[in-house]
Enzyme design. Structure first.
Site, mmCIF file in Angstrom:
data_model
loop_
_atom_site.group_PDB
_atom_site.id
_atom_site.type_symbol
_atom_site.label_atom_id
_atom_site.label_comp_id
_atom_site.label_asym_id
_atom_site.label_seq_id
_atom_site.Cartn_x
_atom_site.Cartn_y
_atom_site.Cartn_z
ATOM 1 C CG LEU A 36 -2.294 0.847 0.991
ATOM 2 C CD1 LEU A 36 -3.044 0.341 -0.003
ATOM 3 C CD2 LEU A 36 -2.902 0.549 2.375
ATOM 4 C CG ASP A 37 1.500 3.611 -3.465
ATOM 5 O OD1 ASP A 37 2.214 2.755 -3.761
ATOM 6 O OD2 ASP A 37 0.527 4.050 -4.494
#
Length: 312
Positions: A36-37
């Site tokens: 997840l960024d």
């Protein structure tokens, strides 16, 4: 050992969360099932100790998101990290136009990843090349977008809903629900709020870019919340601060595969890596008295062990 869905906060990388879990749980054996960024929040599924064997079976889980797509400006990272590299004046599209564009992206397709991604080409990470001012020729990847639902159109990001509650349809704007923390906007751009259900490997930053292109304008992903990974919903997730005492979910709950119950001789054979005869076809989870024994592939003649777990 448990599978723990964590609510990743804004600003932390997925690796940051893994490191915190290692310290909190007192083990080096922690992995996750999908990055997840840093500027995204929401569900990051962690596998601890023996549960790390599950990662390979969970990486392909479908995912659901709330995505804020800002129209009229873009950035090198295709998100709110900035800086803006292209800005054009734009009016919000009509709901009819926006829904028609989104509908065109539903289904199997080839998607070009962002330059700022961890994809490797010729031994080079795309993001490392991009940070040095270069660009790689990234091949398109086959993905599936299962559903895209327009939840709203705002004149600017600040007017877009940020408070949501879970419903039978998914996470929906609700003033009595939970307020999500989103990045500071790069500007006052018309914004689409979209609920997305996608396959593993889908980049929502690329989707934002491509939706903008379909509307004839530059665009970027102004905010992203992952609300579901496979069987794990955001409502089931724990905070980073609660990792040490989190009970998590048992291994069996993580595997969305057909199950078969083994007797003791079969369980022992599979744990020893043998190939017992069986008419079973396809991938199955094998259990014994409620315990996970193995994941196997059957060809109608015998079972081949993909992964096995030691008995208690």
């Amino acid at each position: 050992m448990p599978v723990i869905p964590v609510d990743k906060p804004l600003g932390l990388t997925s690796h940051d969360v893994v490191n915190r879990a290692r310290r909190a749980r007192g083990t080096r054996r922690v992995g996750h099932t999908g990055t997840l960024d840093p500027l995204a929040t929401g569900v990051l599924v962690l596998c601890v100790d023996d549960s790390t064997k599950l990662v390979q079976f969970m990486e392909a889980d479908s995912k659901e998101y709330l995505a804020w797509i800002a129209l009229g400006g873009t950035s090198p990272t295709l998100d709110a990290e900035g800086p803006l590299t292209e800005v054009v004046p734009v009016s919000p599209p009509s709901e009819e136009e926006a829904r028609a564009v989104l509908a065109g992206f539903v289904g199997p397709q080839a998607q070009v990843p962002p330059q700022y991604s961890a994809i490797q080409v010729g031994g080079q990470r795309a993001y490392a090349v991009a940070r040095a001012g270069g660009a790689l020729d990234l091949p398109a990847r086959n993905i599936v977008i299962h559903a895209l639902e327009l939840l709203g159109i705002s004149n600017r990001m600040a007017e877009s809903p940020r408070t949501f509650a879970r419903s039978s349809e998914g996470w929906t704007p609700d003033p009595t629900g939970r307020t999500f923390t989103l990045p500071e906007p790069l500007g006052e751009f018309p914004t689409l709020l979209v609920r997305a259900s996608v396959s593993s490997g889908t980049y929502l930053r690329s989707l934002a870019r491509d939706v903008g292109a379909a509307l004839g304008v530059p665009a970027h992903l102004a905010g992203l919340v992952r609300t579901r990974v496979g069987r794990y919903d955001l409502a089931d997730s724990v905070s980073v601060e609660d990792l040490a005492g989190a009970e998590g979910f048992p291994n069996l709950a993580a595997l969305d595969l057909p199950r078969m119950e083994a007797d003791e001789p079969l369980a022992r054979a599979l744990r020893q890596g043998k190939r017992p005869r069986s008419a079973v076809v396809g991938r199955h989870v094998v259990t014994r008295d409620g315990e996970l024994v193995a994941v196997v592939d059957g060809d109608g003649k015998e079972l081949r062990v993909v992964r096995a777990w030691a008995g208690a």
